[in-house]
Design a protein around this motif. Sequence first.
Motif, mmCIF file in Angstrom:
data_model
loop_
_atom_site.group_PDB
_atom_site.id
_atom_site.type_symbol
_atom_site.label_atom_id
_atom_site.label_comp_id
_atom_site.label_asym_id
_atom_site.label_seq_id
_atom_site.Cartn_x
_atom_site.Cartn_y
_atom_site.Cartn_z
ATOM 1 N N VAL A 71 0.958 -1.086 0.181
ATOM 2 C CA VAL A 71 -0.039 0.102 0.273
ATOM 3 C C VAL A 71 1.123 1.376 -0.008
ATOM 4 O O VAL A 71 1.849 1.213 0.933
ATOM 5 C CB VAL A 71 -0.879 -0.084 1.260
ATOM 6 N N ALA A 72 0.747 2.065 -0.881
ATOM 7 C CA ALA A 72 1.577 3.277 -0.946
ATOM 8 C C ALA A 72 1.122 4.492 -1.827
ATOM 9 O O ALA A 72 0.189 4.196 -2.548
ATOM 10 C CB ALA A 72 2.919 2.795 -2.097
ATOM 11 N N ASP A 73 1.521 5.594 -1.245
ATOM 12 C CA ASP A 73 1.061 6.837 -1.954
ATOM 13 C C ASP A 73 2.353 7.118 -2.956
ATOM 14 O O ASP A 73 3.309 7.179 -2.658
ATOM 15 C CB ASP A 73 1.034 8.018 -0.661
ATOM 16 N N ALA A 74 1.458 7.452 -3.997
ATOM 17 C CA ALA A 74 2.523 7.601 -5.089
ATOM 18 C C ALA A 74 3.410 8.832 -4.952
ATOM 19 O O ALA A 74 4.351 9.003 -5.534
ATOM 20 C CB ALA A 74 1.921 7.904 -6.669
ATOM 21 N N GLU A 75 3.039 9.815 -4.247
ATOM 22 C CA GLU A 75 3.831 10.913 -3.746
ATOM 23 C C GLU A 75 4.872 10.531 -2.713
ATOM 24 O O GLU A 75 5.806 11.444 -2.499
ATOM 25 C CB GLU A 75 2.949 11.924 -3.342
ATOM 26 N N SER A 76 4.809 9.476 -2.209
ATOM 27 C CA SER A 76 5.876 9.141 -1.378
ATOM 28 C C SER A 76 5.939 7.568 -1.319
ATOM 29 O O SER A 76 5.529 6.948 -0.538
ATOM 30 C CB SER A 76 5.523 9.468 0.034
ATOM 31 N N VAL A 77 6.889 7.055 -2.239
ATOM 32 C CA VAL A 77 6.892 5.654 -2.569
ATOM 33 C C VAL A 77 7.677 4.905 -1.656
ATOM 34 O O VAL A 77 8.761 5.315 -1.483
ATOM 35 C CB VAL A 77 7.261 5.541 -3.991
ATOM 36 N N PRO A 78 7.424 3.996 -0.895
ATOM 37 C CA PRO A 78 8.061 3.345 0.083
ATOM 38 C C PRO A 78 9.014 2.309 -0.291
ATOM 39 O O PRO A 78 9.053 1.233 0.114
ATOM 40 C CB PRO A 78 6.956 2.766 0.926
ATOM 41 N N TYR A 79 10.009 2.858 -1.282
ATOM 42 C CA TYR A 79 11.068 1.768 -1.613
ATOM 43 C C TYR A 79 12.364 2.455 -1.642
ATOM 44 O O TYR A 79 12.381 3.904 -1.839
ATOM 45 C CB TYR A 79 10.771 1.440 -3.143
ATOM 46 N N PRO A 80 13.302 2.109 -1.305
ATOM 47 C CA PRO A 80 14.890 2.709 -1.405
ATOM 48 C C PRO A 80 15.145 3.307 -2.793
ATOM 49 O O PRO A 80 14.509 2.884 -3.822
ATOM 50 C CB PRO A 80 15.794 1.511 -0.932
ATOM 51 N N ASP A 81 16.232 4.118 -2.749
ATOM 52 C CA ASP A 81 16.523 4.817 -3.966
ATOM 53 C C ASP A 81 16.926 3.578 -4.758
ATOM 54 O O ASP A 81 17.746 2.591 -4.485
ATOM 55 C CB ASP A 81 17.740 5.723 -3.466
ATOM 56 N N ALA A 82 16.862 3.937 -6.257
ATOM 57 C CA ALA A 82 17.527 2.924 -7.187
ATOM 58 C C ALA A 82 17.115 1.531 -6.964
ATOM 59 O O ALA A 82 17.848 0.498 -6.786
ATOM 60 C CB ALA A 82 19.038 3.060 -7.093
ATOM 61 N N SER A 83 15.803 1.143 -6.694
ATOM 62 C CA SER A 83 15.621 -0.045 -6.434
ATOM 63 C C SER A 83 14.993 -0.896 -7.773
ATOM 64 O O SER A 83 14.932 -1.975 -7.712
ATOM 65 C CB SER A 83 14.114 -0.084 -5.415
ATOM 66 N N PHE A 84 14.456 -0.124 -8.664
ATOM 67 C CA PHE A 84 13.974 -0.813 -9.954
ATOM 68 C C PHE A 84 14.705 -0.677 -11.361
ATOM 69 O O PHE A 84 15.297 0.739 -11.294
ATOM 70 C CB PHE A 84 12.415 -0.470 -10.042
ATOM 71 N N ASP A 85 14.418 -1.428 -12.440
ATOM 72 C CA ASP A 85 14.920 -1.176 -13.572
ATOM 73 C C ASP A 85 13.708 -0.239 -14.431
ATOM 74 O O ASP A 85 13.940 0.176 -15.529
ATOM 75 C CB ASP A 85 15.381 -2.312 -14.243
ATOM 76 N N LEU A 86 12.674 -0.522 -13.932
ATOM 77 C CA LEU A 86 11.485 -0.061 -14.724
ATOM 78 C C LEU A 86 10.339 0.368 -13.709
ATOM 79 O O LEU A 86 9.940 -0.643 -12.727
ATOM 80 C CB LEU A 86 10.755 -1.225 -15.717
ATOM 81 N N VAL A 87 9.799 1.463 -13.931
ATOM 82 C CA VAL A 87 8.361 1.739 -13.255
ATOM 83 C C VAL A 87 7.283 1.955 -14.188
ATOM 84 O O VAL A 87 7.593 2.800 -15.327
ATOM 85 C CB VAL A 87 8.652 3.150 -12.403
ATOM 86 N N VAL A 88 6.171 1.551 -14.121
ATOM 87 C CA VAL A 88 5.150 1.658 -14.934
ATOM 88 C C VAL A 88 3.668 2.164 -14.161
ATOM 89 O O VAL A 88 3.495 1.896 -13.059
ATOM 90 C CB VAL A 88 4.854 0.334 -15.775
ATOM 91 N N GLY A 89 2.908 2.764 -15.191
ATOM 92 C CA GLY A 89 1.477 3.052 -14.665
ATOM 93 C C GLY A 89 0.620 3.024 -15.685
ATOM 94 O O GLY A 89 0.876 3.278 -16.880
ATOM 95 N N HIS A 90 -0.790 2.664 -15.296
ATOM 96 C CA HIS A 90 -1.602 2.961 -16.439
ATOM 97 C C HIS A 90 -2.967 3.642 -15.941
ATOM 98 O O HIS A 90 -3.535 3.060 -15.106
ATOM 99 C CB HIS A 90 -2.039 1.455 -16.919
ATOM 100 N N ALA A 91 -3.324 4.635 -16.460
ATOM 101 C CA ALA A 91 -4.379 5.446 -16.007
ATOM 102 C C ALA A 91 -4.240 5.811 -14.492
ATOM 103 O O ALA A 91 -5.250 5.789 -13.607
ATOM 104 C CB ALA A 91 -5.667 4.755 -16.276
ATOM 105 N N VAL A 92 -3.067 6.192 -14.154
ATOM 106 C CA VAL A 92 -2.951 6.682 -12.683
ATOM 107 C C VAL A 92 -2.613 8.079 -12.518
ATOM 108 O O VAL A 92 -2.773 8.532 -11.421
ATOM 109 C CB VAL A 92 -1.992 5.392 -12.232
#
Length: 331
Positions: free
Chosen positions: A132-153
């Motif tokens: 569960v996460a607020d997109a304005e304060s994403v609860p993951y560390p820096d440099a965690s992912f190779d890709l971030v996606v979203g659809h109709a968000v």
Amino acid sequence: MDAGQTDGTGQTREAGGPSASVIQAAWDDPKQANIIYHDAEADSYDDKWSISFDDRCIDYARDRFVTIAGTTGWPYPSALEIGAGTGFFLLNLVQAGVVAREGAHVSDISPRMVTTATRNAASLGLTVAGRVADAESVPYPDASFDLVVGHAVLHHIPDVELALREVLRVLRPGGRFVFAGEPTRYGDVVARRLSRATWWATTRVTRLPMLRDWARPAGELVASSAAHALESVVDLHTFVPAELAGMARRAGAVEVKVRTEELTAAWFGWPVRTFECAVAESKLSFGYRMGVYRTWQRLAAFDARYASRVVPAGLFYNALVTGVRAPEARP
């Protein structure tokens, strides 16, 4: 808690739902409105929007990704979908081979949507982590992912530029984001007007004696609770393509690109969707649904091949945006 019990503040509430006072307050709080509305929609959302995890939606998700970002980098070792809803975009991208099967994460501000997304993943034999996460304060560390996606968000997020900064923060240097399905300012005006006209016409025609068996039962035309009425609150933005690109660049992205799609496809699709919501479900056969889907495909292809050459980008309905976190400078 049964209907008629209180939530600890003395306010009565529906079983499993927020109190009337909480719902009322959400009309002035877009984030709370998104939580309440999407929690209420979670169990029926896939049916409402004809979401599936078969070839039809796998092809749709992959094609949206390719349209804006191409095929370089597949499969991305790790990916996060923000505002994932029931997992439509990311789970279908995993099945399409865009994202590695072991590296998928979903997040949403709605707890019940996260539950539904992870349940959908399990039904597909995928292991997907959810938060569960607020997109304005994403609860993951820096440099965690190779890709971030979203659809109709993005159009649901109060501060889009702040959310994009968070997206870039959790991307690894050189990592990419892709957002699709965002309404354009002028495309949305046309779609809403067509939908309103379709609703007005369909609900009146189905009152005629010879067509009454086509009418959706009256109880289904009324929102099942006050929570569903918040749908009018959760859509916060429409986008001008150049302005959306500017937001991404100000957030720090490089290699930013925005494209739009669906002109005649949207003129067809939104009235059809509205018609389907206004008539009895039993009248919508499999053959009808496949015919509608194939017609939409042909119109979308026409829009991409021909209409896009002469029609201004801002008049198309859907905006897609991609960008990259700048690679680290070499010493």
